[in-house]
Structure formats: structure tokens, C-alpha cells
Write a protein that holds these residues in place. Structure first.
Motif, PDB file in Angstrom:
ATOM      1  N   MET A 178       2.494   1.568 -17.615  1.00 21.94           N
ATOM      2  CA  MET A 178       3.286   2.331 -16.651  1.00 21.94           C
ATOM      3  C   MET A 178       2.422   3.365 -15.935  1.00 21.94           C
ATOM      4  N   THR A 179       1.520   3.996 -16.665  1.00 23.23           N
ATOM      5  CA  THR A 179       0.653   5.011 -16.067  1.00 23.23           C
ATOM      6  C   THR A 179      -0.255   4.377 -15.009  1.00 23.23           C
ATOM      7  N   GLY A 180      -0.928   3.308 -15.380  1.00 20.72           N
ATOM      8  CA  GLY A 180      -1.852   2.660 -14.448  1.00 20.72           C
ATOM      9  C   GLY A 180      -1.150   2.044 -13.254  1.00 20.72           C
ATOM     10  N   GLN A 181      -0.068   1.328 -13.511  1.00 15.83           N
ATOM     11  CA  GLN A 181       0.643   0.688 -12.399  1.00 15.83           C
ATOM     12  C   GLN A 181       1.383   1.713 -11.547  1.00 15.83           C
ATOM     13  N   GLY A 182       1.820   2.803 -12.163  1.00 14.44           N
ATOM     14  CA  GLY A 182       2.427   3.881 -11.383  1.00 14.44           C
ATOM     15  C   GLY A 182       1.428   4.492 -10.414  1.00 14.44           C
ATOM     16  N   ALA A 183       0.175   4.652 -10.871  1.00 10.42           N
ATOM     17  CA  ALA A 183      -0.875   5.178  -9.983  1.00 10.42           C
ATOM     18  C   ALA A 183      -1.135   4.204  -8.833  1.00 10.42           C
ATOM     19  N   ARG A 184      -1.152   2.913  -9.117  1.00 16.29           N
ATOM     20  CA  ARG A 184      -1.344   1.906  -8.051  1.00 16.29           C
ATOM     21  C   ARG A 184      -0.187   1.937  -7.059  1.00 16.29           C
ATOM     22  N   LEU A 185       1.020   2.094  -7.574  1.00 21.38           N
ATOM     23  CA  LEU A 185       2.194   2.139  -6.708  1.00 21.38           C
ATOM     24  C   LEU A 185       2.147   3.381  -5.809  1.00 21.38           C
ATOM     25  N   THR A 186       1.716   4.492  -6.353  1.00 25.27           N
ATOM     26  CA  THR A 186       1.568   5.718  -5.565  1.00 25.27           C
ATOM     27  C   THR A 186       0.499   5.548  -4.489  1.00 25.27           C
ATOM     28  N   GLN A 187      -0.617   4.910  -4.841  1.00 25.03           N
ATOM     29  CA  GLN A 187      -1.670   4.643  -3.845  1.00 25.03           C
ATOM     30  C   GLN A 187      -1.141   3.744  -2.738  1.00 25.03           C
ATOM     31  N   TRP A 188      -0.356   2.758  -3.097  1.00 22.24           N
ATOM     32  CA  TRP A 188       0.235   1.853  -2.093  1.00 22.24           C
ATOM     33  C   TRP A 188       1.138   2.653  -1.150  1.00 22.24           C
ATOM     34  N   LEU A 189       1.963   3.531  -1.709  1.00 23.47           N
ATOM     35  CA  LEU A 189       2.832   4.350  -0.867  1.00 23.47           C
ATOM     36  C   LEU A 189       2.004   5.217   0.088  1.00 23.47           C
ATOM     37  N   ASP A 190       0.943   5.812  -0.429  1.00 26.37           N
ATOM     38  CA  ASP A 190       0.068   6.640   0.433  1.00 26.37           C
ATOM     39  C   ASP A 190      -0.561   5.801   1.546  1.00 26.37           C
ATOM     40  N   SER A 191      -0.937   4.563   1.228  1.00 28.70           N
ATOM     41  CA  SER A 191      -1.561   3.712   2.246  1.00 28.70           C
ATOM     42  C   SER A 191      -0.564   3.347   3.347  1.00 28.70           C
ATOM     43  N   LEU A 192       0.705   3.241   3.000  1.00 27.90           N
ATOM     44  CA  LEU A 192       1.717   2.933   4.004  1.00 27.90           C
ATOM     45  C   LEU A 192       1.916   4.102   4.965  1.00 27.90           C
TER      46      LEU A 192
END
Length: 194
Positions: A178-192
Motif C-alpha cells: 500500500m505504501t509503495g503503490q500509494g506513492a506511485r498513485l500520488t506521482q500519477w496524480l501529480d503528472s496529470l
């Protein structure tokens, strides 16, 4: 002051049973959970449960109502944040904060929806789907407010990412998924938003 269900104490018992149903069904699943399990968790005599809920399916509906209420309160709090990107990122942070629970039991609504989807058509699967749809619709409004194309597709991807990371954390019994994938999801949101 009293009501038709036995007064204010009765309303408290009903609410305790609803909250206990949501928690116990999440932890044990529908098939393994008994009315007695829910009664014990709510600290209500088993015989009293039938005054409020006649069947286990009614308790499942009550658990779904609890999930709906929780999601409504949560998204209302998130909507107080000043912009949609912050709202989405805060939701991801809240998901990650629940990583220990997710690793043990999965997403409360997602696991219930998956289990109910395997049962005979009794309408409970559709009710669980409406709770999931509530989250998708909220996320879609956030992506729309950001002015992004295909907000529904983005919302489905966002909620799907959460369900996926929750499932993997459970399957691997590893909250750090959850920690790692949550960080990836946050990065994806920032990229959008870039």
C-alpha cells in the motif's frame, strides 16, 4: 424521548449492530459470519438482533449502509480541501494509513462487493456496486474539476488502482504494498496536473 424501535437506547443498539456488521463482515466475510458473531461484536444479546434485523441479508444491507455513510462523510471532509488534486492525494494518503487493515482484510467495500457478486441474484451485489460507484463518481468530479479529458476513465483507473493495491497487500500479507503503490498513485496524480 422514545421512538417506535424502543427509544433512544434502541437507536443506539441498531447503530451498534450496523457498525458491528460492517466490521465483522469485512474481517470474516459474509459466508463465515453469523448473526451471533455480529451480536457479540455489538455487545447485544443475539435474540435482540432479530428485533432490528430479521435476516443476515438485512445485516449485510446495514453494513453496506454503514459503508455508504462513511464514504459520504469522508468525501464531504475531503471536499473542504481547496482543490481537487489535494482531495485526491489526501484520499490516497488515507488509504495508505489503513495499510495494516488492508493487508489483513482488503478494502471493506471491495471485498464485500467481490463476495456478494458470487452469490445468487439477491440484489445485494448491486447495492455493493452502488457504494463503489459512489466513490467512482466522486473521483470523476475531481478529475472533471481539474479540467482533464476522460474524467470517468481516470476515476475508474484511480479507484481500480486502490482496489488493486488493496488486493495485492492482502494476497501478499504485506502492508508496504500500500505504501509503495500509494506513492506511485500520488506521482500519477501529480503528472496529470503538470
Amino acid at each position: 424521548m422514545t421512538d417506535s424501535k424502543g427509544g433512544t437506547r434502541g437507536a443506539g443498539k441498531r447503530q451498534r449492530l450496523m457498525a458491528a456488521a460492517a466490521r465483522v463482515l469485512h474481517e470474516q466475510g459474509v459466508e463465515r459470519t453469523t448473526i451471533a458473531d455480529i451480536a457479540a461484536a455489538a455487545e447485544v444479546p443475539t435474540g435482540n438482533v432479530y428485533y432490528y434485523f430479521k435476516t443476515k441479508d438485512e445485516l449485510v444491507r446495514a453494513a453496506l449502509a454503514e459503508h455508504t455513510g462513511y464514504l459520504t462523510r469522508l468525501t464531504a471532509e475531503l471536499d473542504e480541501l481547496p482543490d481537487p488534486l489535494q482531495r485526491l492525494k489526501k484520499l490516497v494518503a488515507l488509504w495508505v494509513e489503513q495499510r495494516e487493515v488492508a493487508a489483513r482484510y482488503g478494502c471493506p467495500t471491495g471485498t464485500l462487493a467481490a463476495e456478494l457478486g458470487k452469490r445468487a441474484e439477491d440484489g445485494l451485489d448491486a447495492e455493493a456496486g452502488r457504494v463503489v460507484r459512489q466513490l467512482v463518481d466522486w473521483a470523476e468530479r475531481q478529475f472533471r474539476a481539474m479540467g482533464l479529458p476522460d474524467p470517468e476513465g481516470l476515476a475508474l483507473g484511480f479507484v481500480g488502482a486502490y482496489q488493486g493495491m488493496s488486493l495485492l497487500a492482502t494476497a501478499l500479507r504485506d502492508p508496504e504494498v500500500m505504501t509503495g503503490q500509494g506513492a506511485r498513485l500520488t506521482q500519477w496524480l501529480d503528472s496529470l496536473a503538470a
